[in-house]
Design a protein around this motif. Sequence first.
Motif, mmCIF file in Angstrom:
data_model
loop_
_atom_site.group_PDB
_atom_site.id
_atom_site.type_symbol
_atom_site.label_atom_id
_atom_site.label_comp_id
_atom_site.label_asym_id
_atom_site.label_seq_id
_atom_site.Cartn_x
_atom_site.Cartn_y
_atom_site.Cartn_z
ATOM 1 N N ILE A 121 -16.536 5.550 -10.132
ATOM 2 C CA ILE A 121 -15.614 4.415 -10.011
ATOM 3 C C ILE A 121 -15.097 3.986 -11.395
ATOM 4 N N ALA A 122 -16.006 3.850 -12.342
ATOM 5 C CA ALA A 122 -15.592 3.382 -13.673
ATOM 6 C C ALA A 122 -14.608 4.355 -14.313
ATOM 7 N N ASP A 123 -14.797 5.644 -14.065
ATOM 8 C CA ASP A 123 -13.934 6.653 -14.689
ATOM 9 C C ASP A 123 -12.539 6.684 -14.062
ATOM 10 N N GLN A 124 -12.472 6.424 -12.773
ATOM 11 C CA GLN A 124 -11.215 6.568 -12.042
ATOM 12 C C GLN A 124 -10.462 5.249 -11.838
ATOM 13 N N ASN A 125 -11.090 4.153 -12.179
ATOM 14 C CA ASN A 125 -10.492 2.857 -11.856
ATOM 15 C C ASN A 125 -9.167 2.598 -12.580
ATOM 16 N N PHE A 126 -8.905 3.344 -13.653
ATOM 17 C CA PHE A 126 -7.631 3.135 -14.363
ATOM 18 C C PHE A 126 -6.447 3.422 -13.446
ATOM 19 N N ARG A 127 -6.636 4.322 -12.490
ATOM 20 C CA ARG A 127 -5.545 4.627 -11.550
ATOM 21 C C ARG A 127 -5.187 3.386 -10.727
ATOM 22 N N ILE A 128 -6.202 2.661 -10.351
ATOM 23 C CA ILE A 128 -5.969 1.455 -9.549
ATOM 24 C C ILE A 128 -5.325 0.387 -10.438
ATOM 25 N N ARG A 129 -5.812 0.243 -11.641
ATOM 26 C CA ARG A 129 -5.246 -0.772 -12.543
ATOM 27 C C ARG A 129 -3.808 -0.431 -12.930
ATOM 28 N N ASP A 130 -3.524 0.870 -13.078
ATOM 29 C CA ASP A 130 -2.128 1.252 -13.340
ATOM 30 C C ASP A 130 -1.222 0.765 -12.216
ATOM 31 N N ALA A 131 -1.679 0.966 -10.985
ATOM 32 C CA ALA A 131 -0.871 0.554 -9.830
ATOM 33 C C ALA A 131 -0.743 -0.961 -9.754
ATOM 34 N N LEU A 132 -1.837 -1.655 -10.005
ATOM 35 C CA LEU A 132 -1.792 -3.120 -9.961
ATOM 36 C C LEU A 132 -0.870 -3.664 -11.052
ATOM 37 N N ASP A 133 -0.942 -3.059 -12.240
ATOM 38 C CA ASP A 133 -0.040 -3.480 -13.313
ATOM 39 C C ASP A 133 1.415 -3.215 -12.914
ATOM 40 N N CYS A 134 1.647 -2.049 -12.341
ATOM 41 C CA CYS A 134 3.012 -1.640 -11.956
ATOM 42 C C CYS A 134 3.656 -2.638 -10.996
ATOM 43 N N PHE A 135 2.956 -2.880 -9.904
ATOM 44 C CA PHE A 135 3.598 -3.545 -8.763
ATOM 45 C C PHE A 135 3.147 -4.992 -8.551
ATOM 46 N N CYS A 136 2.126 -5.431 -9.233
ATOM 47 C CA CYS A 136 1.541 -6.743 -8.925
ATOM 48 C C CYS A 136 1.528 -7.641 -10.149
ATOM 49 N N THR A 137 2.547 -7.548 -10.966
ATOM 50 C CA THR A 137 2.664 -8.438 -12.126
ATOM 51 C C THR A 137 4.079 -9.010 -12.168
ATOM 52 N N GLY A 138 4.277 -9.944 -13.078
ATOM 53 C CA GLY A 138 5.604 -10.567 -13.197
ATOM 54 C C GLY A 138 5.950 -11.295 -11.908
ATOM 55 N N PRO A 139 7.142 -11.053 -11.370
ATOM 56 C CA PRO A 139 7.539 -11.758 -10.153
ATOM 57 C C PRO A 139 7.042 -11.078 -8.879
ATOM 58 N N ASN A 140 6.414 -9.921 -9.031
ATOM 59 C CA ASN A 140 6.036 -9.120 -7.859
ATOM 60 C C ASN A 140 4.632 -9.445 -7.364
ATOM 61 N N TRP A 141 4.479 -9.374 -6.048
ATOM 62 C CA TRP A 141 3.183 -9.662 -5.422
ATOM 63 C C TRP A 141 2.775 -8.514 -4.518
#
Lengths: 401, 302
Positions: free
Chosen positions: B79-99
């Motif tokens: 999980i710790a090794d692969q979690n960057f993939r999830i954080r990349d997606a969360l940063d992409c689509f779930c920041t700024g004005p996006n939810w």
Amino acid sequence: MGSPARRSAGAVTLLGLLVLLGVAYVARRPSDVAPFAPQPAPSSPRALALPGSPAAPAHDTAPPVMASDSEGALARLREAQLRLANYRAFAQYPPGSRPAAEHPDQLNPRASVVRTLPLVAGARAHDEVNVQLGQDRRELVGDEIARLWIRCEDSLGKPLPCVVDNAEIKSDPGTGGAPLGPFPVTFSDEGRDGDERAQDGTKTALVQPMALGLSRYHGMLRVQIRVRLGRDLGTPFFDLLYTGSPPARFTGRVRESIVDGSLQLALGIQVIRAGRYFVVGRVDDTQGKAVAYLEWSGELALGEGSVPLDVFGKLIRDQRPTLPLFLRDVEGYLFFEDTTPDRAHMPRLAGVVHKTAVYSLSEFSSAEWDSEQKRRYLDEFEKDVQKASGEVASATGTAQP
Amino acid sequence: MLFTHAVEKVLLGSLFSLCLVFGATETAHAANYTLWIHGRNPGATTQAGNYADFSYWGPASVSAGVNKKAVNWDGVGRIADQNFRIRDALDCFCTGPNWCYIAVHSAGDLHIGYALAQYGRTARPKKNATPNASGVCGNSDGTTQIGWNIKSVYVASGAAGGSELADLGRWAVSDTLSIDLVTTTARAMYNHNTTQGVTFFRYAGAAGTLYSALLPGQDDEAVSYHSTGGVAGTAGGSYCNPGDWFCSDLNTGTAACEDGASKWSYHTLALRDDAEAYNHYSAGSWLGIIGPVRSAIVSVAK
């Protein structure tokens, strides 16, 4: 090609469209920028259960599958209301200073971890034989010792005479690096070396990685066991996370002060490896009531410093503890991003670490936590409730109160 | 005439540009996304970083929430090794004005829980929701925000409490994720109550038969109720549908179990499979316990 008059009319029409679009665009911007004015919930919301509360009705929590537009709209409204209520409840206090009741499984870090698994021999699981595996800790630092025990039982909990044929400890292949071990581990039921009672069916071993020459190791260690009952042979295991050299140590000194209406407990820390740390602690009142679960995370530089654990003012006011408060069972680790193991543990401070002074509750602030993050969430969730309420009104043809 | 024609062209061009800008601004201003984070996947059939690859779940043509995105990772790593993939997606689509609405399956539960607990209070760069081939988006305005914008999390057969199949060594040693799925390890990986106030709706299946001798209480052939139902504790336990005298009831909602064991805070059991109708697997067609989660998402994630 049309006539010039028609083209002129077209141009005027386009100009009008542009103006309208511009007006619409400008009209929309303020609502995107300005904070959304909170509106009361459209229908008087039922008393939505707070997370972790013991008796929340299921219908308040499920976004069900819809059969019609009105049901869909109602479900969206219900979920939007629940989401808002949950977040409001959460956001009374900052993320690092939480009610103890919100973290029921984090309050007793020194409690043993006990699993019960069926005895699996080959591909067959015994219906009537369970193997109970206990360990007094999952993480070890430096010269710490883990106590492990194993016990075979029937379905009624009566001990069965299983035998530990073999037990050994080795580094976890998933951690990487050169494999270490295996080293033999001895389980016995002699009432010594960690075994509480002789011949009671519980076999115990003490494991000290440092004594095995693993003081430079950092990662998972697996204790693999071969346990036999009659002709059946099972292979359960224990996993331990070992940090040979701790990245930091708590000094044991705590400085307390009231900061912005909250009680701040600044823990002394000697940092050997700089980086991002997590530190947690528990707070009880003088009658033993669990009051708060505290967490801090942030960067720490090399050398001596301190970590602020804040008991939020409103949390103290709401919990109404009997002072003084007691900070206990403080733990911490250095966190590594994108790698396994993802943390190097510090030696914990077990038991009571600090007793606070006695304060009057009125010395603490009753103000809720505030932050940009909180306002962002509440704005969005309030908008969702308002929008969903409008959809319900449209779908059902009824005005919402 | 020429002037009028030129004006018309300019206006048409302006209108087109404005529509583009307006549309783009609307997208940049407020878009909702639905992220689907898959579970253990030893077949490694998904393309990590390709948000259009729904092969783990089923046909990509099926409705699965507003602006659906498949958050793929290698399916077998720690999980710790692969979690960057999830954080990349969360940063992409779930920041700024996006939810975002988040849907997860099995070990995807560990991924979102780990991301929220370990990174949910960190400064995240606001992104433009336009990913490159690796699944990383460009920065939008160069600013950051604390945490991500997440509306809710929907958990199909969540493995955040681990599975006894890992405790009993039923999965390949080469599949290093199985080390993280040991019940005591999964439960100690992060504080499961730390969701940053985001509500987790959990869906627990009970159609398991094959491994019922290995998995305590009710299960869906891979994970038991203690995990799928979000029961707190350092190890698993035996929890069932009502009616079994020898097994504690897993209560719905946020209610504690019959034996008094509480659930993780901010986790609520939305579906308990009383009819024993749902197993663990999508079968490449959004089936099993993923089915009711998808239905809920379609209705709610607009």
